[in-house]
Write a protein that holds these residues in place. Sequence first.
Motif, PDB file in Angstrom:
ATOM      1  N   ASP A   3      21.902 -68.725  20.364  1.00  0.00           N
ATOM      2  CA  ASP A   3      22.721 -67.640  20.903  1.00  0.00           C
ATOM      3  C   ASP A   3      23.810 -68.145  21.842  1.00  0.00           C
ATOM      4  OD1 ASP A   3      19.816 -65.504  21.151  1.00  0.00           O
ATOM      5  OD2 ASP A   3      21.258 -65.759  19.512  1.00  0.00           O
ATOM      6  N   PHE A   4      23.720 -69.368  22.262  1.00  0.00           N
ATOM      7  CA  PHE A   4      24.707 -69.915  23.190  1.00  0.00           C
ATOM      8  C   PHE A   4      25.967 -70.303  22.408  1.00  0.00           C
ATOM      9  CE2 PHE A   4      26.638 -73.396  25.684  1.00  0.00           C
ATOM     10  CZ  PHE A   4      26.766 -72.746  26.901  1.00  0.00           C
ATOM     11  N   ASP A  64      27.195 -63.362  29.281  1.00  0.00           N
ATOM     12  CA  ASP A  64      26.736 -62.113  29.878  1.00  0.00           C
ATOM     13  C   ASP A  64      27.649 -61.728  31.036  1.00  0.00           C
ATOM     14  OD1 ASP A  64      24.513 -60.040  30.388  1.00  0.00           O
ATOM     15  OD2 ASP A  64      24.701 -61.066  32.320  1.00  0.00           O
ATOM     16  N   ARG A  67      26.196 -62.000  34.715  1.00  0.00           N
ATOM     17  CA  ARG A  67      26.072 -63.369  35.206  1.00  0.00           C
ATOM     18  C   ARG A  67      27.452 -63.970  35.486  1.00  0.00           C
ATOM     19  NH1 ARG A  67      22.993 -64.803  31.906  1.00  0.00           N
ATOM     20  NH2 ARG A  67      21.050 -64.941  33.094  1.00  0.00           N
ATOM     21  N   ALA A 139      26.408 -68.405  29.165  1.00  0.00           N
ATOM     22  CA  ALA A 139      25.041 -68.024  28.798  1.00  0.00           C
ATOM     23  C   ALA A 139      24.998 -66.541  28.435  1.00  0.00           C
ATOM     24  CB  ALA A 139      24.089 -68.324  29.945  1.00  0.00           C
ATOM     25  N   THR A 140      24.259 -66.213  27.404  1.00  0.00           N
ATOM     26  CA  THR A 140      24.280 -64.847  26.862  1.00  0.00           C
ATOM     27  C   THR A 140      23.124 -63.972  27.314  1.00  0.00           C
ATOM     28  OG1 THR A 140      23.120 -65.627  24.882  1.00  0.00           O
ATOM     29  CG2 THR A 140      25.526 -65.581  24.803  1.00  0.00           C
ATOM     30  N   GLY A 141      22.061 -64.572  27.849  1.00  0.00           N
ATOM     31  CA  GLY A 141      20.901 -63.782  28.242  1.00  0.00           C
ATOM     32  C   GLY A 141      21.184 -62.901  29.440  1.00  0.00           C
ATOM     33  N   GLY A 144      17.729 -61.975  35.021  1.00  0.00           N
ATOM     34  CA  GLY A 144      16.307 -61.738  35.217  1.00  0.00           C
ATOM     35  C   GLY A 144      15.871 -62.108  36.624  1.00  0.00           C
ATOM     36  N   ASP A 211      18.544 -69.074  34.538  1.00  0.00           N
ATOM     37  CA  ASP A 211      17.854 -67.864  34.110  1.00  0.00           C
ATOM     38  C   ASP A 211      18.037 -67.618  32.613  1.00  0.00           C
ATOM     39  OD1 ASP A 211      16.296 -65.593  34.854  1.00  0.00           O
ATOM     40  OD2 ASP A 211      18.071 -64.356  34.579  1.00  0.00           O
ATOM     41  N   SER A 212      19.060 -68.247  32.024  1.00  0.00           N
ATOM     42  CA  SER A 212      19.301 -68.096  30.583  1.00  0.00           C
ATOM     43  C   SER A 212      19.586 -69.468  29.982  1.00  0.00           C
ATOM     44  CB  SER A 212      20.488 -67.159  30.345  1.00  0.00           C
ATOM     45  OG  SER A 212      20.770 -67.026  28.961  1.00  0.00           O
ATOM     46  N   TRP A 213      18.961 -69.773  28.879  1.00  0.00           N
ATOM     47  CA  TRP A 213      19.160 -71.042  28.196  1.00  0.00           C
ATOM     48  C   TRP A 213      20.615 -71.188  27.771  1.00  0.00           C
ATOM     49  CZ3 TRP A 213      16.211 -75.221  27.625  1.00  0.00           C
ATOM     50  CH2 TRP A 213      16.597 -76.175  26.673  1.00  0.00           C
TER      51      TRP A 213
END
Length: 274
Positions: A3-4, A64, A67, A139-141, A144, A211-213
């Motif tokens: 997803d990155f 994101d 972020r 990063a797309t997550g 969190g 927080d996101s890969w």
Amino acid sequence: MADFPVNDFLASLPWTALAVAGVLAVTFAVAVAQQRHSVMDVAWGPGFVAVAAVSWLLSAGTGDDGRRLLLVLLTGLWGLRLGTHIGWRARGGHEDPRYEAMLSDAPGSRNVYALRRVYLPQGVVMFFVSLTVQVGMFATGALGWLALLGVVLWVVGFVFETVGDWQLAQFKKDPANKGTVLNTGLWRYTRHPNYFGDAAVWTGLFLIAADSWPGVLTILSPALMVWALAGKTGKPLTEKAMSARPGYKEYVESTSGFIPWPPRRPAGGQPGGR
């Protein structure tokens, strides 16, 4: 990792490197005009701001948004405050003794030597440390709990750095304090609240990215910053310069060297601080 946006991120790197080069070029021109290369210290924080701003623009539509906004705002606030503080402190001054010693043995042109000894290494470090922000931008997550922890740590670091710098500035305003040791306020709990604050700020930014890969892979970026502050150019050089001051030995014996901690009671029986 799927997803990155790897290709978008890689395409951004030449532009962020160009941002670093642009900041250094302007800084070098100012330094030559003023005949003091210690202006590099003023540009240190704003250099990270430039990188964060370019990454923020280039990551639009990929990373994101929460972020991205968090990273550009927190990096911007930290970098602009630091640059303003150092610039105000150094206004109207002469070459910093550290830079004078570093450049005193310049073979040939002092300015060319400064490019190699000062600007190039600091530019490389600036780019490497900022990778945690650059990767985090793409990063797309969603944000969190680890990002929240990073924000909390950033706030702690920013408060320590800002308040510590303010307390030191107020201390230096009094001529009676010349040559003495500040041992009140935050300086009672750590000999370097400003350096600790810097380290906490960048660890916090790392946690936001991690927080996101694949943000966790940038761990060496904040590690380099913390190592430089605590073990290389920050704490060691400052303590070497202050070691001859009256009361500094007792201050070292009673006060934490980096991580804030309640002061120990020295042999003389009085609690210490810096």
